[in-house]
Design an enzyme around this catalytic site. Sequence first.
Site, PDB file in Angstrom:
ATOM      1  N   ASP A 229       0.865  -1.160   0.000  1.00  0.00           N
ATOM      2  CA  ASP A 229       0.000   0.000   0.000  1.00  0.00           C
ATOM      3  C   ASP A 229       0.912   1.223   0.000  1.00  0.00           C
ATOM      4  OD1 ASP A 229      -2.196   1.656   0.074  1.00  0.00           O
ATOM      5  OD2 ASP A 229      -3.146   0.646   1.766  1.00  0.00           O
ATOM      6  N   TRP A 230       0.377   2.358  -0.411  1.00  0.00           N
ATOM      7  CA  TRP A 230       1.215   3.541  -0.626  1.00  0.00           C
ATOM      8  C   TRP A 230       1.842   3.998   0.694  1.00  0.00           C
ATOM      9  CZ3 TRP A 230       0.016   1.445  -4.683  1.00  0.00           C
ATOM     10  CH2 TRP A 230       0.169   1.987  -5.960  1.00  0.00           C
TER      11      TRP A 230
END
Length: 812
Positions: free
Chosen positions: A231-232
């Site tokens: 995930d970012w």
Amino acid sequence: MEKIRKQVREFIQSASIEEKIQLLTGASAWETRGYLSKNIPAIVMADGPHGVRKVISDLPGLGESYPATIFPSLALLASTWDVNLASKMGAAIGIEAKDQDVDILLAPGLNIKRTPLCGRNFEYFSEDPLLSGKMASAYVRGVQNVGVGATIKHYAANSQDNERLMSNSIVDERALREIYLRGFEIAVKESQPAMVMTCYNRVNGVYGSENTYLLDVLRKEWGYDGVVVSDWGGMNDPVLALKAGHDLEMPGNKLLYRNVHNAYLRGELSLSDIDNAVEHLVTLAIELGEERKMPKEEVDNKKQYEIAKEIATQGMVLLENNGVLPFTKEKSVGVIGAFAQFPRYQGGGSSQVNAKRVESLLSAFDLGEIKYEYADGYDVINCDKGDKLPLLIEAVEVAKRHEQVIVMVGLPESFEVEGLDRKHMRLPRCHLKLIAKLREVNPNIVVVVGAGSVVEMPWTGKVGATIMAYLAGAASGDALTDVIFGDVNPSGHLAETIPYFLEDTPSYRYLVDSEERNAQYRESIFVGYRYYENANVGVAFPFGHGLSYSTFKLSKMKLSKNTYKDKRDVINVSVEVENTSDIEGHVVVQLYVGQQEPVSFKPLKELRGFKKVKLKGGQTQTVKFILDRESFSYWHTLQKEWAIEDGKYTIYIGTSSANIHCKRQLTVNIGSEPEPLDYSNEAEIYHNIRPYDDGLKIDEATFKVIYGEELPIVPRKTKRPFTLNSPIIDAKQYWSGRLLIKIVTKVATALAKEQKTDIDTYLAGAIETPLRSLIPLSGGALNERQVEAILDIMNGKLLRGTFKFITKKRDK
């Protein structure tokens, strides 16, 4: 495919170690690195659970995006119980993604709805893993059938958004395998998504991106050979991640290259660890590059809108109806509630779409030339602030003047948004007061709830009807109009239970705690209806519930055999479904399986099959299911395998978990091996799950029995020295920490105003994010030296930290 494999092998053989490592982190916020000289294209990604959100800038975050069709939320899509519609929605979004030159859609979300409070519940399907997995599989197939890759996320046990980058989900292995991983397993095996995104949080003490247990299950057990992406800003240690089977960190991060390269030179990371990740990435890049060469399908905005409308009409759930619906168009309608003019049609955060078109209820009435009288009822922005008595008085007068009255209420965007969880299950006070006052003068009002997750509904049984409309996308008002006037027969069924109160939910005591950031999943497998039924806790509306303007009868249930003797065997189940009305309609036929007196603790029954059936008035159809070994299996925590326990089982068929029309018994006799685990002495409550007067209580010692070892509790570090894994909020007891929080709050407020989003989201993202994640998430605004400067200030080294920050020396 052999041509692609050859090209991948040639790249791995010819590329330098530096070129390989550079592939393992994004080239920018939304693209991977490509090597055009070697015919390796970059991969372009965009958010997109319910519409494409391709941002115009190259910065991570919630910036302006290109216009796109906004489809219903996944919470509503799940309520259709229609895998064909899920595939149709995936394909429609995929077509727009391809039109915008997007290769990978970062959707769908597959986390289980453990608590109604989760800020991203609107992005998730269900409390049940089978329904979640089947709907996700169909969605993924739809996306990938049009040449765009899909991403299932967030793997795994990411059931809260509070402190999501720092929290630790402590889950016993049975719950992990049967509830929280099962949907991912179904999606991986049935649809082979292009990417799997790991979670921000720790699972049993280890971050998702480097969790060997989770990634071994994914890679070795399920056979997944696609790309695993962070995930970012969610990567903790890239070296540990690569060793565990992770491939790609997003967004771009110079630190990854340096750390991985140094680890390789020191011999801490093997070439095969790097090559495995490179093989996954390059293979996907080449495949998507070939898809990019194919002709694009022209985006038909009218067709896209009609698809969004079809899904919305099929997913809205008629919860109760005392005969007031459908309305007639011959009479004027009293329309009350500002959401009728300014609808909640999508959730906030990374899934927020720049909608091409949105129809409110009022605009739909105007287009259809439907007579109505409108009153705001409440202030849509400042609902519970100031004197709203004039709005309330006006609404009451409208309700008095009309037989047909619809009241639009729900959750404002600030109540449910990515990065934050709700604090309670209640509607705003002004919405509740409005409903109470209106039903005093008109008991036949129709209450429509626009929300991404379930809410307390104290008015049920006291109004004419209630509709759960969820977040219905572009055609919110248009679809609702068709449902309330009977142009479309409602057919949505709840994909989650609606409890009476938050305190009734099994997990409410065991969410992420502010002190330690550990969420102990003490309820184990007893999530949603699995808990309410075993514990005999009454609910407002059960899992699978949904009414129609038609009526249905399920009967003549048959089993092909009454004994299951071999794990390779199957049992055929059939039931006759009759539409006993003269109105054409849909019904969701649900099959559940439960063991009567199990040795191991189990739910009373679990969903094992479903089919949505359309019948004309008076029509009868035979619906068929197949039971196989998965229908009877549970996870054996000692043998680490799926097992079947001998005994008597009941097969149930109905239209909700509570509304069972038929049931039959069968005997399972395959020789229970391994022996079922009996915790009835050491952890009796799991065999007889029950609440106390104020909810479910399971102490830590009892939970530890089924967990099987010491709980991996991660203590919160609120004293110096802080590290790059510390968020700014942890230093709030020190004056330097409070100074940083004050500065960050000022910056976050300005950014929120600039991008017209919720201040709390930005603030939580800034002060509750570990310092290590600020570098990739800042989009270049902060470099390593500056983050180290913040760390110095947190540790009381104000002068050194200030000098570092001001000089802005760049990373090498």
